[in-house]
Write a protein that holds these residues in place. Sequence first.
Motif, PDB file in Angstrom:
ATOM      1  N   GLY A  37      19.773   3.809  -5.665  1.00  0.00           N
ATOM      2  CA  GLY A  37      19.773   2.563  -4.378  1.00  0.00           C
ATOM      3  C   GLY A  37      19.747   0.810  -4.865  1.00  0.00           C
ATOM      4  N   THR A  38      19.469   1.003  -6.446  1.00  0.00           N
ATOM      5  CA  THR A  38      19.451  -0.157  -7.197  1.00  0.00           C
ATOM      6  C   THR A  38      20.847  -0.510  -8.039  1.00  0.00           C
ATOM      7  N   MET A  39      21.766   0.529  -7.966  1.00  0.00           N
ATOM      8  CA  MET A  39      22.380   0.395  -8.649  1.00  0.00           C
ATOM      9  C   MET A  39      23.974  -0.316  -7.986  1.00  0.00           C
ATOM     10  N   SER A  40      23.861   0.773  -6.763  1.00  0.00           N
ATOM     11  CA  SER A  40      24.809   0.427  -5.483  1.00  0.00           C
ATOM     12  C   SER A  40      24.146  -1.089  -5.091  1.00  0.00           C
ATOM     13  N   HIS A  41      23.181  -1.292  -5.559  1.00  0.00           N
ATOM     14  CA  HIS A  41      23.137  -2.943  -4.853  1.00  0.00           C
ATOM     15  C   HIS A  41      23.430  -4.104  -5.260  1.00  0.00           C
ATOM     16  N   GLU A  42      23.130  -3.535  -6.944  1.00  0.00           N
ATOM     17  CA  GLU A  42      24.044  -5.093  -7.605  1.00  0.00           C
ATOM     18  C   GLU A  42      25.214  -4.627  -8.388  1.00  0.00           C
ATOM     19  N   ILE A  43      26.093  -3.074  -8.401  1.00  0.00           N
ATOM     20  CA  ILE A  43      27.445  -3.009  -7.546  1.00  0.00           C
ATOM     21  C   ILE A  43      27.773  -3.700  -6.653  1.00  0.00           C
ATOM     22  N   PHE A  44      27.367  -4.042  -5.155  1.00  0.00           N
ATOM     23  CA  PHE A  44      28.076  -5.211  -4.271  1.00  0.00           C
ATOM     24  C   PHE A  44      27.884  -6.243  -4.698  1.00  0.00           C
ATOM     25  N   HIS A  45      26.801  -6.937  -5.446  1.00  0.00           N
ATOM     26  CA  HIS A  45      26.878  -8.606  -5.795  1.00  0.00           C
ATOM     27  C   HIS A  45      28.242  -8.373  -6.853  1.00  0.00           C
TER      28      HIS A  45
ATOM     29  N   PHE B 126      26.409 -13.544 -13.813  1.00  0.00           N
ATOM     30  CA  PHE B 126      27.899 -14.052 -14.223  1.00  0.00           C
ATOM     31  C   PHE B 126      27.915 -16.046 -14.753  1.00  0.00           C
ATOM     32  N   CYS B 127      29.230 -15.671 -15.427  1.00  0.00           N
ATOM     33  CA  CYS B 127      28.953 -17.021 -16.109  1.00  0.00           C
ATOM     34  C   CYS B 127      30.354 -17.862 -15.779  1.00  0.00           C
ATOM     35  N   LEU B 128      30.310 -18.804 -15.499  1.00  0.00           N
ATOM     36  CA  LEU B 128      31.807 -18.705 -15.131  1.00  0.00           C
ATOM     37  C   LEU B 128      32.876 -19.861 -16.191  1.00  0.00           C
ATOM     38  N   ASP B 129      32.063 -20.530 -17.019  1.00  0.00           N
ATOM     39  CA  ASP B 129      32.445 -21.266 -17.901  1.00  0.00           C
ATOM     40  C   ASP B 129      33.331 -20.129 -19.397  1.00  0.00           C
ATOM     41  N   ASN B 130      32.808 -18.972 -19.082  1.00  0.00           N
ATOM     42  CA  ASN B 130      33.029 -17.921 -20.168  1.00  0.00           C
ATOM     43  C   ASN B 130      33.864 -16.171 -19.654  1.00  0.00           C
ATOM     44  N   ASN B 131      33.498 -16.770 -17.658  1.00  0.00           N
ATOM     45  CA  ASN B 131      34.145 -15.020 -17.247  1.00  0.00           C
ATOM     46  C   ASN B 131      33.472 -13.941 -17.932  1.00  0.00           C
ATOM     47  N   LEU B 132      32.222 -13.995 -18.360  1.00  0.00           N
ATOM     48  CA  LEU B 132      31.451 -12.987 -18.488  1.00  0.00           C
ATOM     49  C   LEU B 132      31.133 -12.437 -17.629  1.00  0.00           C
ATOM     50  N   ALA B 133      30.537 -11.392 -17.310  1.00  0.00           N
ATOM     51  CA  ALA B 133      29.515 -10.471 -15.866  1.00  0.00           C
ATOM     52  C   ALA B 133      28.535  -9.487 -16.489  1.00  0.00           C
ATOM     53  N   ILE B 134      27.391  -9.417 -16.076  1.00  0.00           N
ATOM     54  CA  ILE B 134      26.436  -8.024 -16.643  1.00  0.00           C
ATOM     55  C   ILE B 134      25.456  -7.614 -15.417  1.00  0.00           C
ATOM     56  N   LEU B 135      26.364  -6.164 -15.503  1.00  0.00           N
ATOM     57  CA  LEU B 135      25.462  -5.051 -14.436  1.00  0.00           C
ATOM     58  C   LEU B 135      24.083  -5.156 -15.231  1.00  0.00           C
ATOM     59  N   TRP B 136      23.160  -5.727 -15.302  1.00  0.00           N
ATOM     60  CA  TRP B 136      21.488  -4.985 -15.982  1.00  0.00           C
ATOM     61  C   TRP B 136      20.623  -3.824 -14.599  1.00  0.00           C
ATOM     62  N   LEU B 137      20.736  -2.594 -15.479  1.00  0.00           N
ATOM     63  CA  LEU B 137      19.770  -2.243 -14.444  1.00  0.00           C
ATOM     64  C   LEU B 137      18.789  -1.457 -15.967  1.00  0.00           C
ATOM     65  N   LYS B 138      17.469  -1.582 -14.976  1.00  0.00           N
ATOM     66  CA  LYS B 138      16.262  -1.040 -16.086  1.00  0.00           C
ATOM     67  C   LYS B 138      16.465  -0.147 -16.588  1.00  0.00           C
ATOM     68  N   ARG B 139      16.153   0.892 -16.250  1.00  0.00           N
ATOM     69  CA  ARG B 139      16.712   2.554 -15.865  1.00  0.00           C
ATOM     70  C   ARG B 139      18.112   3.076 -15.315  1.00  0.00           C
ATOM     71  N   PRO B 140      18.205   4.316 -16.464  1.00  0.00           N
ATOM     72  CA  PRO B 140      19.536   4.849 -15.825  1.00  0.00           C
ATOM     73  C   PRO B 140      19.542   5.655 -14.386  1.00  0.00           C
ATOM     74  N   PRO B 141      20.060   5.567 -13.070  1.00  0.00           N
ATOM     75  CA  PRO B 141      20.028   5.515 -11.398  1.00  0.00           C
ATOM     76  C   PRO B 141      20.492   7.015 -12.354  1.00  0.00           C
ATOM     77  N   LEU B 142      19.032   7.647 -11.824  1.00  0.00           N
ATOM     78  CA  LEU B 142      18.823   9.354 -12.021  1.00  0.00           C
ATOM     79  C   LEU B 142      18.015   9.523 -10.893  1.00  0.00           C
ATOM     80  N   ASP B 143      17.343   8.632  -9.900  1.00  0.00           N
ATOM     81  CA  ASP B 143      17.143   8.784  -9.096  1.00  0.00           C
ATOM     82  C   ASP B 143      16.784   8.479  -7.783  1.00  0.00           C
ATOM     83  N   PHE B 144      16.370   8.808  -6.292  1.00  0.00           N
ATOM     84  CA  PHE B 144      16.896   7.779  -5.505  1.00  0.00           C
ATOM     85  C   PHE B 144      16.430   6.342  -5.560  1.00  0.00           C
TER      86      PHE B 144
END
Length: 126
Positions: free
Chosen positions: A78-86, A56-74
């Motif tokens: 899990g990685t997607m859930s972890h980053e969504i929590f953040h 996230f960038c406080l000065d321009n209020n942009l946020a990015i959720l980056w995933l290396k690959r689509p959430p298609l396996d366990f």
Amino acid sequence: PKFFPITCRPYPYDILTCIGASKEQVLREVKRAYGSALSTSDEQLDFKGKEGKFVFCLDNNLAILWLKRPPLDFSSIGTMSHEIFHAVVWCMDRCGVKYAEASEEAFAYMIESLTVQVLHNLKKKD
């Protein structure tokens, strides 16, 4: 790579979701989609060796959720859930809502909402 926004409704924040994109591709998409450069440190955008990251960038209020690959396996789900929590902690903090027993349900609903949005967007045909 795949790019799409997810929203933190009812709060006024969007998160650009980037799946399978390099740092350079993310920077180009931010400029294209938001008309401004992402103002953050190179360290925050270091995706090397990572499966996912929330930035996230406080000065321009942009946020990015980056995933290396689509959430298609366990593991990637899990990685997607972890980053969504953040992402949820970031959004709620910006709105003045701290995690506590009294706010737990609000956090849970937002985690659910962002997860559904990511999965729905992945299911869409381009």
